[in-house]
Motif scaffolding. Structure first.
Motif: not given
Length: 469
Positions: A236-238, A249-252, A305-318
């Motif tokens: 998503t974009g915010s 842009f973040a993964w939600e 990939p390549l984008f964090p979660l909405a709070d800025g923390t990294p996502g699950d690489p798996e």
């Protein structure tokens, strides 16, 4: 005097920019180039001119650089040029980066806030006599074929809907039309999209705007003979996030995905939205109509990939690894089913584009046997997949040799599907330089037909296309 580039993983190794423009005529060739290869392979990718202003630099945010391989009579010349966008020229005059990542106004120099920040760095296509460098937040930027000299933005006689064009337009081999969309039109992170159709003469024949379920990064879409499908997936974009210093842009993953299905002969008010589980697709291979359903082969991720979660923390690489899968979309029932096509980690799928939007058999993609921590997302294999038999064939020179997207070139215009070559670059890490490799498309696991030696490295990039002479 330009400052040093920072110690950032997306500015090191073969992600580091090539800080020169160069011409290398008559490359050394091992093997023999087929005489039928008569034309040009153009590739493009991000290549920052100056060190970025933002601490959180993103690979996608570099200035566009085009690499051209010009084939004639069994020989090949090489050249590379930056795309001289308004942003590039402004920063060249200043001698430093002036714009924040993706034009972020919070990190842009106040003297240029509101000015054009286009990058023209993602794809390069040829249609109706125009060679166009593309990225998804601005209009296409036209270049001269052969010389790669910059000509400026092209907006189809100012008739295109919106001010943005996807980096992945689709060419219809039957009608000669080019179809494209734009997302977040009319401002940062809006829930509006456009759909445009350009005739073979280069004139806009359709220009529409419509509303989508939410603002998302929509990198690519699906086109068949009868349908277009717009994937709205929860990367998503915010603007609110961006203005507060959080990721634009973040993964939600709590958001559903949506596929907007539209008949090509229908108005955009007829788009049917089908809900699907959250996933992400940067690149489909191809799609076609089959008995009232739509079949689409895609490189699908459980999480972007390549984008964090909405709070800025990294996502699950798996979860941030793609595999080739087949979607069967039933517009009447409003359902989508998914089956695996291959278990190889995959990206940059391509096919014989004379079969675009039509039933097809052969595809190629960049692959790797498995993702390992620290491999930095490199691809080490070119994989041919026979979708009829399920047979897989693989070319690789080993883990230290990193391949680009494979581009298929037919032997001749009326050759059978898949009869031709795949072309791609290989970064030779131990030599710090690159080659252009030509494989027999139907026998990729055999020795290359030809290897063209480039005297320097070509940084990791995105996409390319063949333009016949």
């Amino acid at each position: 005097m330009s400052a040093p580039f920072p110690n950032h993983p997306q500015l090191q190794g073969n992600y580091a920019p090539l800080r020169m423009e160069a011409d290398a005529p008559d490359l050394i060739v091992r093997g023999e180039l087929p005489p039928e290869l008569n034309g040009a392979l153009y590739r493009i990718g991000p290549n920052p001119q100056y060190p970025p202003r933002d601490r959180n630099h993103h690979w996608f945010a570099g200035d566009g650089m085009v690499h051209g391989f010009l084939f004639r009579e069994g020989r090949v010349d090489y050249l590379n040029r930056w795309v001289r966008t308004p942003k590039f020229e402004t920063e060249r005059a200043a001698g430093k980066a002036m714009f924040g990542t993706f034009g972020n106004p919070m990190t842009t120099d106040q003297s240029v806030v509101g000015q054009d920040s286009g990058l023209a760095n993602t794809n390069i296509v040829f249609h109706a006599g125009r060679l166009m460098a593309l990225e998804e937040a601005h209009p296409p930027f036209e270049l001269e074929t052969g010389t790669l000299a910059s000509k400026g933005y092209w907006t189809f006689g100012d008739r295109m809907a919106g001010n943005r064009m996807t980096a992945h337009p689709k060419m219809d081999p039957e009608t000669g039309e080019m179809l494209f969309f734009g997302y977040s039109t009319g401002g940062y992170f809006t829930d509006r999209m456009t759909f445009n159709v350009v005739g073979p003469d280069g004139a806009i024949s359709r220009a529409d705007e419509f509303k989508v379920p939410y603002s998302a990064m929509v990198h690519d879409f699906l086109v068949t003979r009868d349908h277009v499908v717009f994937p709205i997936l929860p990367l998503t974009g915010s603007l609110e996030r961006a203005m507060s210093g959080q990721p634009p842009f973040a993964w939600e993953p709590d958001q559903p995905g949506w596929l907007g299905v539209l008949r090509r002969d229908a108005p955009v008010d007829d788009i049917k939205w089908i809900e699907i589980p959250p996933c992400y697709v940067f690149h489909p291979m191809n799609a076609y109509d089959a008995g009232g359903k739509i079949v689409a082969d895609v490189a699908t991720y459980e999480a972007a990939p390549l984008f964090p979660l909405a709070d800025g923390t990294p996502g699950d690489p798996e979860k941030a690894t793609a595999h080739m899968a087949r979607w069967e979309i039933d517009p009447a029932a409003g359902t989508v089913s998914e089956t695996a096509l291959d278990d190889r980690v995959a990206e940059f799928p391509r096919f014989d584009e004379r079969r675009a939007g039509l039933d097809y058999r052969h595809g190629w993609f960049g692959g790797v046997e498995r993702r390992n921590r620290g491999d930095r997302g490199n691809w080490t294999e070119i994989v041919h997949l026979d979708l009829e038999t399920g047979r897989r064939a693989i070319w690789s020179d080993g883990e230290a040799h990193h391949v680009s997207e494979p581009v298929f070139v037919p032997r001749m215009e009326d050759a059978a599907e898949g009869d031709g070559w795949v072309l791609f670059t290989v970064f030779r890490a131990e030599e710090n330089r690159s080659d252009l490799v030509v494989l027999d498309a139907m026998n990729v696991d055999q020795e290359p037909v030809a290897v063209c030696e480039v005297p320097h490295r070509i940084p990791h990039g995105f996409h390319g296309n063949w333009v016949a002479a």
